[in-house]
Design a protein around this motif. Structure first.
Motif, PDB file in Angstrom:
ATOM      1  N   ILE A 328      33.507 -34.483 -17.828  1.00  0.00           N
ATOM      2  CA  ILE A 328      33.149 -33.702 -19.025  1.00  0.00           C
ATOM      3  C   ILE A 328      33.811 -32.327 -18.982  1.00  0.00           C
ATOM      4  CG2 ILE A 328      31.231 -32.586 -20.224  1.00  0.00           C
ATOM      5  CD1 ILE A 328      29.486 -34.959 -19.340  1.00  0.00           C
ATOM      6  N   SER A 329      33.871 -31.721 -17.811  1.00  0.00           N
ATOM      7  CA  SER A 329      34.436 -30.374 -17.656  1.00  0.00           C
ATOM      8  C   SER A 329      35.896 -30.289 -18.080  1.00  0.00           C
ATOM      9  CB  SER A 329      34.321 -29.926 -16.191  1.00  0.00           C
ATOM     10  OG  SER A 329      32.991 -29.883 -15.763  1.00  0.00           O
ATOM     11  N   ARG A 330      36.613 -31.417 -17.998  1.00  0.00           N
ATOM     12  CA  ARG A 330      38.057 -31.427 -18.262  1.00  0.00           C
ATOM     13  C   ARG A 330      38.430 -32.113 -19.571  1.00  0.00           C
ATOM     14  NH1 ARG A 330      36.835 -31.350 -13.095  1.00  0.00           N
ATOM     15  NH2 ARG A 330      38.233 -30.343 -11.578  1.00  0.00           N
ATOM     16  N   SER A 331      37.418 -32.487 -20.363  1.00  0.00           N
ATOM     17  CA  SER A 331      37.702 -33.378 -21.492  1.00  0.00           C
ATOM     18  C   SER A 331      37.707 -32.703 -22.853  1.00  0.00           C
ATOM     19  CB  SER A 331      36.689 -34.527 -21.499  1.00  0.00           C
ATOM     20  OG  SER A 331      35.372 -34.026 -21.669  1.00  0.00           O
ATOM     21  N   PHE A 332      37.667 -31.361 -22.925  1.00  0.00           N
ATOM     22  CA  PHE A 332      37.724 -30.694 -24.223  1.00  0.00           C
ATOM     23  C   PHE A 332      38.781 -29.593 -24.204  1.00  0.00           C
ATOM     24  CE2 PHE A 332      34.312 -28.930 -21.668  1.00  0.00           C
ATOM     25  CZ  PHE A 332      34.463 -27.552 -21.762  1.00  0.00           C
ATOM     26  N   THR A 396      28.329 -47.433 -20.768  1.00  0.00           N
ATOM     27  CA  THR A 396      28.091 -46.399 -21.782  1.00  0.00           C
ATOM     28  C   THR A 396      27.078 -45.382 -21.274  1.00  0.00           C
ATOM     29  OG1 THR A 396      26.307 -47.644 -22.833  1.00  0.00           O
ATOM     30  CG2 THR A 396      28.557 -48.009 -23.665  1.00  0.00           C
ATOM     31  N   VAL A 397      27.180 -44.172 -21.793  1.00  0.00           N
ATOM     32  CA  VAL A 397      26.258 -43.086 -21.454  1.00  0.00           C
ATOM     33  C   VAL A 397      25.951 -42.321 -22.736  1.00  0.00           C
ATOM     34  CG1 VAL A 397      26.026 -40.874 -20.269  1.00  0.00           C
ATOM     35  CG2 VAL A 397      27.043 -42.816 -19.066  1.00  0.00           C
ATOM     36  N   GLU A 398      24.688 -42.001 -22.946  1.00  0.00           N
ATOM     37  CA  GLU A 398      24.291 -41.171 -24.086  1.00  0.00           C
ATOM     38  C   GLU A 398      23.659 -39.888 -23.562  1.00  0.00           C
ATOM     39  OE1 GLU A 398      21.120 -41.091 -27.795  1.00  0.00           O
ATOM     40  OE2 GLU A 398      22.055 -43.021 -27.243  1.00  0.00           O
ATOM     41  N   LEU A 399      24.166 -38.747 -24.040  1.00  0.00           N
ATOM     42  CA  LEU A 399      23.674 -37.444 -23.600  1.00  0.00           C
ATOM     43  C   LEU A 399      23.409 -36.551 -24.810  1.00  0.00           C
ATOM     44  CD1 LEU A 399      26.191 -36.839 -20.667  1.00  0.00           C
ATOM     45  CD2 LEU A 399      23.765 -37.382 -20.430  1.00  0.00           C
ATOM     46  N   ASN A 418      32.932 -34.268 -30.519  1.00  0.00           N
ATOM     47  CA  ASN A 418      34.081 -35.100 -30.895  1.00  0.00           C
ATOM     48  C   ASN A 418      35.082 -35.211 -29.759  1.00  0.00           C
ATOM     49  OD1 ASN A 418      37.093 -34.991 -32.177  1.00  0.00           O
ATOM     50  ND2 ASN A 418      35.747 -36.336 -33.368  1.00  0.00           N
ATOM     51  N   GLN A 419      35.359 -34.102 -29.088  1.00  0.00           N
ATOM     52  CA  GLN A 419      36.303 -34.111 -27.969  1.00  0.00           C
ATOM     53  C   GLN A 419      35.799 -34.990 -26.823  1.00  0.00           C
ATOM     54  OE1 GLN A 419      39.387 -31.652 -27.078  1.00  0.00           O
ATOM     55  NE2 GLN A 419      39.534 -32.656 -29.067  1.00  0.00           N
ATOM     56  N   LEU A 420      34.531 -34.851 -26.477  1.00  0.00           N
ATOM     57  CA  LEU A 420      33.970 -35.617 -25.371  1.00  0.00           C
ATOM     58  C   LEU A 420      33.963 -37.112 -25.686  1.00  0.00           C
ATOM     59  CD1 LEU A 420      30.928 -33.384 -24.301  1.00  0.00           C
ATOM     60  CD2 LEU A 420      33.247 -33.398 -23.382  1.00  0.00           C
ATOM     61  N   GLU A 421      33.538 -37.463 -26.886  1.00  0.00           N
ATOM     62  CA  GLU A 421      33.472 -38.869 -27.261  1.00  0.00           C
ATOM     63  C   GLU A 421      34.860 -39.492 -27.390  1.00  0.00           C
ATOM     64  OE1 GLU A 421      29.231 -38.876 -29.701  1.00  0.00           O
ATOM     65  OE2 GLU A 421      31.124 -38.861 -30.821  1.00  0.00           O
ATOM     66  N   THR A 422      35.845 -38.681 -27.823  1.00  0.00           N
ATOM     67  CA  THR A 422      37.216 -39.177 -27.973  1.00  0.00           C
ATOM     68  C   THR A 422      37.881 -39.392 -26.623  1.00  0.00           C
ATOM     69  OG1 THR A 422      37.486 -38.069 -30.113  1.00  0.00           O
ATOM     70  CG2 THR A 422      39.502 -38.662 -28.930  1.00  0.00           C
ATOM     71  N   ASN A 423      37.697 -38.467 -25.711  1.00  0.00           N
ATOM     72  CA  ASN A 423      38.412 -38.511 -24.425  1.00  0.00           C
ATOM     73  C   ASN A 423      37.685 -39.276 -23.334  1.00  0.00           C
ATOM     74  OD1 ASN A 423      40.701 -36.996 -25.264  1.00  0.00           O
ATOM     75  ND2 ASN A 423      39.497 -35.110 -25.119  1.00  0.00           N
ATOM     76  N   LEU A 424      36.401 -39.553 -23.543  1.00  0.00           N
ATOM     77  CA  LEU A 424      35.619 -40.276 -22.539  1.00  0.00           C
ATOM     78  C   LEU A 424      35.000 -41.514 -23.183  1.00  0.00           C
ATOM     79  CD1 LEU A 424      33.829 -37.221 -20.841  1.00  0.00           C
ATOM     80  CD2 LEU A 424      35.965 -38.348 -20.140  1.00  0.00           C
TER      81      LEU A 424
END
Length: 559
Positions: A328-332, A396-399, A418-424
């Motif tokens: 998550i830290s690197r995905s936006f 899958t993970v929901e946060l 959007n960035q997190l869901e797109t990249n992960l």
């Protein structure tokens, strides 16, 4: 702004996102937020009056309980500690006129002025400091900042707050009415600047105890010893006034007679009021920057606030996984965020200690010395993500992503989701937007998964940022724990307290560990774009504590 001396360029600004929340309008406003006609009254009769806006109500005026920039702003205007910050962020005389420090750095003796008075006319004495500091660390008070600011600094504070020692054992005592003696746990290089912070302000014991549960809930339930008094205020007020304090020891220096404040959340409304001449300063949202960037009153105020994602490892099995947090830290894309979403001069943050805040002993900026510790890297993020999912045995993970409900925060939250869901792939983000006070409550209860949070310095030292993440620290609130990190923080406060080189080497090492653990995900270092009237002079911005200093301010009508 041209007429404002900003002190340091390292400034603590208003929280544009996390600390902005909904507020109703005052009786003097219509539903759109427009104020009654109260344009600046400086020409007629030479009155020194400012009309200003605030993004939120004042959550607390109890210096023992205050935890946010809004409270600190108005405590700073109405109260005074041992020292006060001047325009260059240097401590200057407040209630103390001088102090002596013992050779071992552990005993500080402050001489207090004898002409300082409370707003009821009674003298400010050493006992007022003793009472207030004891109250701040007393576990029965329930203060957050008392333990945070005093534990490990003032002798016995931590033991007292843990209920292991009587409050009278705190290392602060009055030697007569005008001498205050403070004993420290360890030599503390930044202690003089700490005495300017609201948590260390005095309190009038008899008044506080007489008010009991009513203390600090309204203007009539408060006493003041600073440049101004707070009038027409209650804990739910959407408007209030600062009025020159005629009992202030240095009242001859104070030129402003009155400052009016109204809570206005909508940036469009703020700018409209500014253009009408109704108010003298207005913060700009990102969508207004391009429109006003060429305005003659436009300024961008750089700040030392760092915004970051807090990962609640106690609330979520998924976030307890280091690889998930690292992903998550690197995905936006932070650069796109500051350029396109914020558009306000903010900077990408790749560490927790901000740029242009402190320098290492050899003169290098701390941020430059430690470099970028976590950057946008979607490919590496996916690798961490796949490892994390494999370890969790999930596809899958929901946060849930918690933020404030300001417009800027809404847009930023949507962008991050959007960035997190797109990249992960396989990650689903549910947005939860709440008012400021509710967000604080959810944070205190650790009732969140991921939170958009922020921190600004309480004093000029890396410890003010890095001490946030010690195990079970008062501002940790995310279940992060690393014994090596804790030891390094203990070392800078004890073993290396007087060794500047070793302190900074340890700070640099500790910050690296924080990001090796993916404890948090830095987002950006904020700035505040504003329109500010050139009538304002002598108003400057502090690097910590009260955002704006009005003691030396004045209003000058230009021809």
């Amino acid at each position: 702004m041209k007429q404002i001396r900003w002190g340091l360029l390292l400034v603590l600004g208003l929280l544009l996102i996390v600390l902005t929340a909904c507020g109703g309008q005052s009786e003097e406003s219509d539903e759109s937020g427009e104020s009654a006609d109260n344009s600046s009254e400086t020409a007629e009769g030479g009155e020194q009056i400012l009309h200003l806006l605030n993004a939120e109500i004042i959550p607390s005026m109890d210096s023992s309980m205050a935890t946010d920039s809004y409270a600190f702003q108005f405590l700073g205007a109405t109260m005074e500690g041992l020292y006060r910050l001047d325009e260059d962020a240097n401590p200057v005389e407040g209630i103390a006129t001088e102090h002596e420090v013992s050779e071992d750095g552990l005993t500080w003796t402050f001489t207090l002025r004898e002409d300082a008075a409370w707003s009821n006319g009674e003298p400010v004495t050493a006992n007022d400091f003793v009472y207030a500091w004891r109250r701040a660390v007393d576990p029965n008070t329930g203060s957050e900042y008392g333990p945070y600011m005093m534990n490990g600094v003032v002798k016995n504070a931590e033991a007292i707050n843990n209920g292991e020692m009587d409050v009278e054992k705190l290392g602060v005592e009055a030697d007569g009415e005008y001498t205050l003696i403070v004993e420290l746990e360890n030599p503390t290089p930044y202690f003089e600047s700490l005495t300017t912070f609201p948590t260390f302000y005095p309190q009038h014991q008899a008044f506080v105890e007489e008010q009991a549960d009513n203390y600090a809930i309204a203007s009539e339930n408060l006493l003041f010893n600073g440049p101004f008094t707070l009038e027409k205020w209650t804990s739910t007020s959407n408007s209030w006034e600062l009025v020159k304090n005629e009992n202030y020891w240095d009242k001859e220096t104070v030129q402003l007679d009155e400052l009016t404040f109204e809570v206005v959340k909508d940036p469009q409304t703020s700018v409209r009021l500014y253009e009408e001449g109704t108010v003298d300063r207005a913060d700009l949202s990102s969508d207004l920057v391009d429109q006003y960037s060429t305005h003659e009153d436009y300024e961008v105020v750089p700040e030392t606030f760092v915004f970051y994602l807090k990962f609640n490892q106690m609330n979520s099995e998924d976030l307890a996984n280091e690889n998930v947090r690292a992903a998550i830290s690197r995905s936006f894309n932070k650069q796109a965020l500051v350029d396109e979403i914020l558009n306000d001069g903010s900077l990408v943050a790749n560490g927790i200690v901000p740029q242009d805040f402190v320098t290492t002993p050899d003169g290098e900026d701390f941020r430059e010395a430690n470099g970028d510790l976590v950057t946008y890297d979607p490919e590496t993020a996916k690798e961490y993500w796949e490892k994390g999912l494999s370890e969790l045995g999930k596809d899958t993970v929901e946060l849930e992503l918690l933020s404030s409900d300001s417009e800027e925060s809404k847009v930023m939250g949507e962008y991050l989701a959007n960035q997190l869901e797109t990249n992960l792939p396989g990650l689903s983000i549910k947005l939860k937007r709440v008012p400021f006070e509710q967000r604080k409550d959810l944070d205190a209860k650790m009732d969140y998964d991921i939170q958009i949070s922020s921190w600004g310095p309480d004093y000029l030292d890396p410890y003010t940022f890095l001490n946030l993440f010690v195990t079970e620290g008062g501002n940790n609130k995310m279940g992060y724990s690393n014994t090596e990190y804790d030891q390094l923080m203990e070392d800078v406060a004890t073993t290396y307290a007087t060794d500047k080189n070793k302190r900074y080497e340890t700070f640099l090492e500790a910050e690296k560990i924080l990001f090796e653990d993916a404890a948090i995900a830095p987002i950006y270092q904020s700035s505040t774009p504003q329109l500010v009237s050139d009538k304002l002079q002598g108003v400057y911005v502090n690097p910590f504590g009260a955002t704006y200093e009005y003691k030396w301010g004045s209003v000058v009508e230009n021809e």
